[in-house]
Write a protein that holds these residues in place. Structure first.
Motif, short mmCIF file in Angstrom:
data_model
loop_
_atom_site.label_atom_id
_atom_site.label_comp_id
_atom_site.label_asym_id
_atom_site.label_seq_id
_atom_site.Cartn_x
_atom_site.Cartn_y
_atom_site.Cartn_z
N ASP A 77 -4.39 2.44 -8.79
CA ASP A 77 -3.13 1.98 -8.45
C ASP A 77 -2.16 3.35 -8.95
O ASP A 77 -1.25 3.70 -8.07
CB ASP A 77 -2.84 0.79 -9.25
N TYR A 191 4.40 -2.79 -5.34
CA TYR A 191 3.32 -3.20 -6.05
C TYR A 191 3.31 -2.77 -7.65
O TYR A 191 2.97 -3.56 -8.58
CB TYR A 191 2.06 -2.93 -5.72
N ASN A 197 7.27 -6.75 -7.73
CA ASN A 197 6.00 -7.40 -7.50
C ASN A 197 5.89 -8.83 -8.10
O ASN A 197 5.82 -8.79 -9.53
CB ASN A 197 5.08 -6.45 -8.50
#
Length: 209
Positions: A77, A191, A197
């Motif tokens: 990520d 995200y 998020n």
């Protein structure tokens, strides 16, 4: 004002040659970025793709524990965010260079469906794919069918890489000749933002309660 053929130092062939050289080099020695100017940005963006590629390999290994998977997922990520940030920095740098070259495309000039930064990112990934397919081609434990499949895919990837390199070269020429408009498109990934998020901010609320 638009110049017909302003000079620029962003060369598609130099970019793809650097990406290919770095993939091979970084498999033999530590990652480093000794470059300056636009190629320094290309190298940095390429590094995030290089690290991502290998983290993705780990994430798909059946022998990796759930704890390790969670750690790898967080690393992926973060690297993805850094990769996307660098695509924008590449395009921002082109914006600056167009301004410095006094190039301003007309509002009616066409806009490419993919920015130069995004194309450089795709070429970066393609260089990684080609390198690792070449590894597969020379595996001593692989049979003939495996190598034939790999050889066919390498041929296709090389053609795609060549086509994409040519497309980048054309796009850069069009941008610096004012024939196409250039813009940086912000990806605004949600995200990784705790305020956007739901899984993050709702979890924080539950903990607070």
């Amino acid at each position: 004002m638009t110049e017909s053929n302003p000079r620029h130092d962003i060369d598609a062939d130099s970019i793809v040659n650097l990406q290919q050289e770095l993939v091979a080099r970084w498999h033999e020695q530590d990652i480093e970025n000794p470059y300056t100017g636009f190629l320094a940005l290309v190298c940095q963006q390429h590094e995030f793709n290089y690290r991502l590629w290998h983290e993705e390999d780990v994430a798909r290994s059946p022998s990796v524990s759930d704890t390790e998977i969670a750690q790898v997922k967080r690393a992926i990520d973060k690297l993805n965010q850094q990769r996307n940030d660098m695509i924008e920095k590449l395009d921002d740098s082109i914006t600056v260079r167009l301004h410095d070259a006094n190039v301003m495309a007309a509002d009616t000039a066409p806009i490419n469906t993919e920015t130069a930064g995004s194309t450089i990112d795709r070429l970066s990934i393609m260089s990684l794919r080609l390198y690792h397919y070449e590894e597969q081609l020379h595996r001593t434990d692989a049979d003939g069918d495996h190598k034939a499949k790999v050889a066919e895919r390498i041929a296709i990837c090389r053609l795609q890489h060549s086509d994409l390199t040519f497309a980048l070269s054309q796009l850069l020429d069009d941008l610096f000749a004012g024939r196409k408009q250039h813009k940086t498109y912000r990806q605004f990934k949600m995200y990784n933002d705790p305020s956007l998020n739901p899984a993050i901010y709702q979890s924080a609320k539950r903990i607070a309660c």
